[in-house]
Design an enzyme around this catalytic site. Structure first.
Site, mmCIF file in Angstrom:
data_model
loop_
_atom_site.group_PDB
_atom_site.id
_atom_site.type_symbol
_atom_site.label_atom_id
_atom_site.label_comp_id
_atom_site.label_asym_id
_atom_site.label_seq_id
_atom_site.Cartn_x
_atom_site.Cartn_y
_atom_site.Cartn_z
ATOM 1 N N GLU A 67 -70.337 -23.493 7.335
ATOM 2 C CA GLU A 67 -69.025 -24.108 7.116
ATOM 3 C C GLU A 67 -68.038 -23.019 6.660
ATOM 4 O O GLU A 67 -68.384 -22.137 5.883
ATOM 5 C CB GLU A 67 -69.138 -25.181 6.019
ATOM 6 C CG GLU A 67 -67.812 -25.872 5.734
ATOM 7 C CD GLU A 67 -67.893 -26.935 4.636
ATOM 8 O OE1 GLU A 67 -68.720 -26.791 3.713
ATOM 9 O OE2 GLU A 67 -67.104 -27.894 4.702
ATOM 10 N N LYS A 141 -64.432 -32.653 10.093
ATOM 11 C CA LYS A 141 -65.154 -33.212 8.933
ATOM 12 C C LYS A 141 -64.597 -34.598 8.599
ATOM 13 O O LYS A 141 -63.385 -34.748 8.350
ATOM 14 C CB LYS A 141 -64.989 -32.263 7.748
ATOM 15 C CG LYS A 141 -65.853 -32.557 6.537
ATOM 16 C CD LYS A 141 -65.686 -31.420 5.513
ATOM 17 C CE LYS A 141 -66.613 -31.493 4.339
ATOM 18 N NZ LYS A 141 -66.508 -30.309 3.465
ATOM 19 N N CYS A 182 -71.075 -30.454 6.075
ATOM 20 C CA CYS A 182 -71.283 -30.436 4.631
ATOM 21 C C CYS A 182 -71.299 -31.824 3.989
ATOM 22 O O CYS A 182 -72.303 -32.504 4.040
ATOM 23 C CB CYS A 182 -70.256 -29.504 3.984
ATOM 24 S SG CYS A 182 -70.854 -28.840 2.413
HETATM 25 N N1 LIG Z 1 -68.643 -28.675 0.076
HETATM 26 C C1 LIG Z 1 -68.954 -29.891 0.552
HETATM 27 O O1 LIG Z 1 -68.336 -30.377 1.468
HETATM 28 C C2 LIG Z 1 -70.061 -30.688 -0.016
HETATM 29 C C3 LIG Z 1 -70.742 -30.313 -1.262
HETATM 30 O O2 LIG Z 1 -70.670 -29.218 -1.784
HETATM 31 C C4 LIG Z 1 -71.536 -31.399 -1.850
HETATM 32 O O3 LIG Z 1 -71.616 -32.487 -1.277
HETATM 33 O O4 LIG Z 1 -72.097 -31.205 -2.938
#
Ligand SMILES: NC(=O)CC(=O)C(=O)O
Length: 315
Positions: A67, A141, A182
């Site tokens: 990401e 996302k 994520c």
């Molecule tokens: N950074 C993200 O999108 C998610 C994350 O760090 C988490 O769900 O914990």
């Protein structure tokens, strides 16, 4: 009459297995490129390029990036580093590089994510390139990372980012892939929809942090399989790819990019340093695993159901 209503009840409890689309290949190597990310965007692009080349030289047919690999992970940076992916060319040097490499190296690339500018909005977007270099899919996302754990971590992606509106499942030269970014990993319904639509593999570029990473990263990745056992048990691989950890960075990533197999087993993983994780995906195991636990027969479809809103809306 009695027997037909009995069979309907049976059917509601345990509907017949949905056919899994035949994957285009049985076995291939996947590479998870856990790379370092700096404030220097040109360096990040050049670095990602060399790591993808290295992965392909080692036999990878599918390369997954982390990401936000072309920019530091911060609300201050997203607008500055954002690229117009649809315009392409010079307006999106990051995805232009991915497109060229996928064609030149004859590989599929699930290109992690970058900040995407679209009009006056910014998305956190993952691009998937086929072996012909064409953009096959773009996942924005869906679930923005807005959390506040007092004394630990507060992050509000919604300060700068807009949420995507559609799940993304794409047919590639290495199988049907469902994409999440994520925080999307936390929402099991997304993974279940992908499973219900016949995905062979889920790819999650992600950057969990030093608070949630140790608690939830591997757990969630393995649980994505567990939850899907309710409909399509044991029929998926799940791959995650994080940036390497930069201890001085404003947002410190957990690392631990991982491939989980169709029995919930960790097939390959790493710590937090830069690494290319190479592992074999063997789709012949999907059907084999399916017969190991008879969950499909045991599920209580008369008591609970997954509703595919997109499919309902399109009827
Ligand atoms: N950074 C993200 O999108 C998610 C994350 O760090 C988490 O769900 O914990």
């Amino acid at each position: 009459m009695a027997s037909s209503s009995a069979s309907m009840a049976e059917q509601a409890r345990a509907p017949p297995a949905l056919p899994l689309p035949a994957p285009p290949v049985d076995k291939f190597m996947i590479a998870l490129c856990q790379i370092t990310v700096t404030p220097d965007k040109e360096r990040n692009i050049a670095h990602a390029r060399s790591k993808i080349q290295e992965a392909a030289a080692k036999g990878a047919k599918l390369v997954l990036l982390p990401e936000i690999w072309n920019s530091p992970y911060s609300n201050d940076c997203f607008p500055v580093y954002a690229e117009d992916i649809d315009a392409g060319g010079d307006a999106s040097p990051s995805t232009t590089m991915l497109s060229q490499l996928s064609r030149n190296l004859n590989i599929t690339i699930v290109g992690g994510s970058i900040p995407e500018r679209s009009g006056d909005r910014i998305f956190n977007t993952c691009c998937v390139f086929g072996t012909d270099g064409n953009l096959k899919a773009k996942h924005r996302k869906i679930h923005l990372f807005d959390i506040d754990i007092p004394g630990k971590i507060t992050f509000m992606e919604s300060k700068t980012l807009t949420a995507g509106e559609t799940p993304t499942i794409v047919d590639t030269e290495v199988g049907r892939i469902g994409i999440g970014i994520c925080y999307d990993l936390r929402f099991q319904e997304l993974a279940m929809i992908y499973a219900a639509r016949g995905a062979h593999l889920l790819c999650y570029p992600g950057a969990f942090n030093m608070t949630t990473g140790p608690l939830h990263w591997e757990l969630l990745q393995r649980a994505r399989l567990g939850k899907m056992w309710e409909i399509y048990f044991e029929r998926l691989y799940v791959a995650t790819c994080s940036p390497a950890r930069e201890p001085g960075a404003g947002y410190v990533a957990w690392g631990h990019s991982t491939l989980v197999g169709p029995f919930g087993e960790v097939l390959a993983t790493t710590e937090h340093e830069e690494a290319i994780i190479l592992a074999e995906i063997d789709y012949s195991l999907l059907e084999l695993r399916r017969t190991s636990l008879p969950l499909l027969k045991q599920r209580r479809g008369d008591l609970y159901q997954l509703v595919d809103v997109k499919r309902l809306n399109s009827q």
